[in-house]
Design a protein around this motif. Structure first.
Motif, short mmCIF file in Angstrom:
data_model
loop_
_atom_site.label_atom_id
_atom_site.label_comp_id
_atom_site.label_asym_id
_atom_site.label_seq_id
_atom_site.Cartn_x
_atom_site.Cartn_y
_atom_site.Cartn_z
N THR A 96 0.83 -1.19 0.00
CA THR A 96 0.00 0.00 0.00
C THR A 96 0.87 1.24 0.00
O THR A 96 2.07 1.18 0.19
CB THR A 96 -0.91 0.03 1.24
N SER A 97 0.22 2.39 -0.19
CA SER A 97 0.95 3.64 -0.26
C SER A 97 1.51 4.06 1.07
O SER A 97 2.29 4.98 1.16
CB SER A 97 0.02 4.75 -0.78
N VAL A 103 -4.93 13.05 -11.57
CA VAL A 103 -4.69 12.23 -10.38
C VAL A 103 -5.73 11.13 -10.28
O VAL A 103 -5.42 9.96 -10.01
CB VAL A 103 -4.71 13.11 -9.11
N GLU A 104 -6.98 11.48 -10.53
CA GLU A 104 -8.07 10.50 -10.46
C GLU A 104 -7.91 9.41 -11.51
O GLU A 104 -8.17 8.23 -11.24
CB GLU A 104 -9.40 11.22 -10.65
N ALA A 116 -5.08 6.98 -10.45
CA ALA A 116 -5.52 6.11 -9.36
C ALA A 116 -6.50 5.05 -9.87
O ALA A 116 -6.41 3.87 -9.51
CB ALA A 116 -6.16 6.94 -8.26
N ASP A 164 -4.95 1.46 -9.06
CA ASP A 164 -5.39 0.87 -7.79
C ASP A 164 -5.91 -0.54 -8.02
O ASP A 164 -6.66 -0.80 -8.97
CB ASP A 164 -6.49 1.71 -7.15
N THR A 190 -2.25 0.19 -3.67
CA THR A 190 -2.76 1.55 -3.88
C THR A 190 -1.57 2.50 -3.85
O THR A 190 -1.24 3.06 -2.80
CB THR A 190 -3.78 1.95 -2.79
N ASP A 213 0.92 5.63 -4.05
CA ASP A 213 0.79 7.07 -3.87
C ASP A 213 0.83 7.73 -5.24
O ASP A 213 1.69 7.40 -6.07
CB ASP A 213 1.96 7.61 -3.03
N ILE A 214 -0.07 8.66 -5.47
CA ILE A 214 -0.08 9.42 -6.71
C ILE A 214 0.40 10.84 -6.39
O ILE A 214 -0.22 11.54 -5.59
CB ILE A 214 -1.48 9.48 -7.36
N PRO A 225 -8.73 13.41 -4.13
CA PRO A 225 -8.73 12.48 -3.00
C PRO A 225 -7.51 11.57 -2.92
O PRO A 225 -7.10 11.18 -1.83
CB PRO A 225 -10.02 11.67 -3.23
N ARG A 226 -6.92 11.21 -4.05
CA ARG A 226 -5.81 10.24 -4.03
C ARG A 226 -4.44 10.91 -4.16
O ARG A 226 -3.44 10.23 -4.35
CB ARG A 226 -6.00 9.22 -5.14
N GLY A 260 -1.06 12.18 -3.09
CA GLY A 260 -0.16 11.97 -1.95
C GLY A 260 0.74 13.13 -1.67
O GLY A 260 1.19 13.34 -0.53
#
Length: 281
Positions: free
Chosen positions: A2-3, A107-108, A111, A115, A120, A122-123, A143-144, A146
């Motif tokens: 995970t991130s 970014v969306e 992800a 993902d 998941t 980090d973006i 939202p995603r 980092g």
């Protein structure tokens, strides 16, 4: 994976995806983050070769740092090909740097494509155009997201300004302010003078004072200087502990430490220094 497997590091080293012989030296350079690049360092005819070769960057067992990749802009065919390739890598990236970000949609999209169960990444958004600065608040609240990285070379080329600190002071300040408002970290651009470590140290000190949490570099010999500058000094840690002790003794009220008035903002800064020192020890 995970991130949240590792915190972002102070020094970020970037190495070209075509140069596999440099992969291990970058990963073992002492940088907190090692990024393989398939964007600016790779000519268009070599994109697919770099895309394929870069999978080996993530095959190292128990790597000593966070491993990332800088893909091509998602407004290009090459960027879309990158997402397809990354999604099929056997060993996956901890972190993906998306260049030329001018909208939270970039970014969306990254992800959504990358993902997966147990993965998941980090973006991170590379902010490097005047238009990006016009839409910073929206980008920062993706939202995603980092964190953000300043792309000084592309920004300067777009604005047609110099690469010196004064010419880019506004852009750096605006980026740090927006990142702090969104509670995400910001990484400064590399210093491009490869052999001038004094210039690197000055740039790193300025970036730290401005609020950046780390700095990129393109050569392993830059890593130690960046790590030294961004790490709290023993003097800073000792003073921070003194301030926190004074804050506790005063019950959080305004007090004096070595002749300097200290209140809530000083207490907050001191606790952040101690937390940073403890986290990286």
């Amino acid at each position: 994976m995970t991130s949240t497997s590792r915190p972002p590091g102070r020094a970020w080293i970037i190495t070209p995806g075509l140069h596999q012989h440099r992969f291990v030296s970058a990963q073992r350079s002492g940088a907190g983050v090692a990024v393989v690049d398939i964007e600016d360092s790779v000519a268009l005819p070599d994109k697919q070769t770099a895309r394929t070769a870069s999978e080996a960057f993530f095959a190292l067992t128990d790597p000593p740092c966070t491993l990332g990749i800088r893909i091509n802009s998602l407004t290009t065919v090459e960027g879309l090909k990158d997402l397809i390739a990354l999604a099929a890598y056997t060993a996956r990236a901890d972190l993906v740097v998306v260049p030329k970000v001018e909208s939270p949609r970039d970014v969306e999209l990254a992800a959504a494509a990358l993902d997966a169960d147990g993965c998941t990444p980090d973006i991170w958004a590379l902010i490097e155009s005047p238009r990006a600065f016009e839409t910073l608040p929206a980008i920062m609240h993706a939202p995603r997201l980092g964190g953000v990285v300043f792309g000084s070379a592309d920004y300067a080329a777009s604005v047609r300004c110099g690469l010196d600190w004064d010419a880019l002071h506004y852009a750096r300040s605006a980026l740090v302010n927006a990142a702090t408002a969104a509670n995400i970290p910001a990484i400064d651009a590399p210093t491009w003078q490869l052999d001038d470590l004094d210039a690197l140290r000055r740039d790193a000190e300025r970036a730290k004072n401005l609020g950046f949490t780390g700095k990129g570099c393109v050569h392993p010999r830059h890593v130690q200087v960046i790590n030294e500058v961004f790490a709290p000094t023993s003097e800073e840690i000792a003073r921070a502990r003194t301030i926190v002790t004074a804050a506790d003794a005063s019950g959080g009220a305004v007090t004096a430490v070595d002749g300097q008035m200290c209140g809530t903002p000083f207490f907050k800064a001191a606790r952040a220094i101690i937390a940073d020192a403890d986290r990286m020890s």
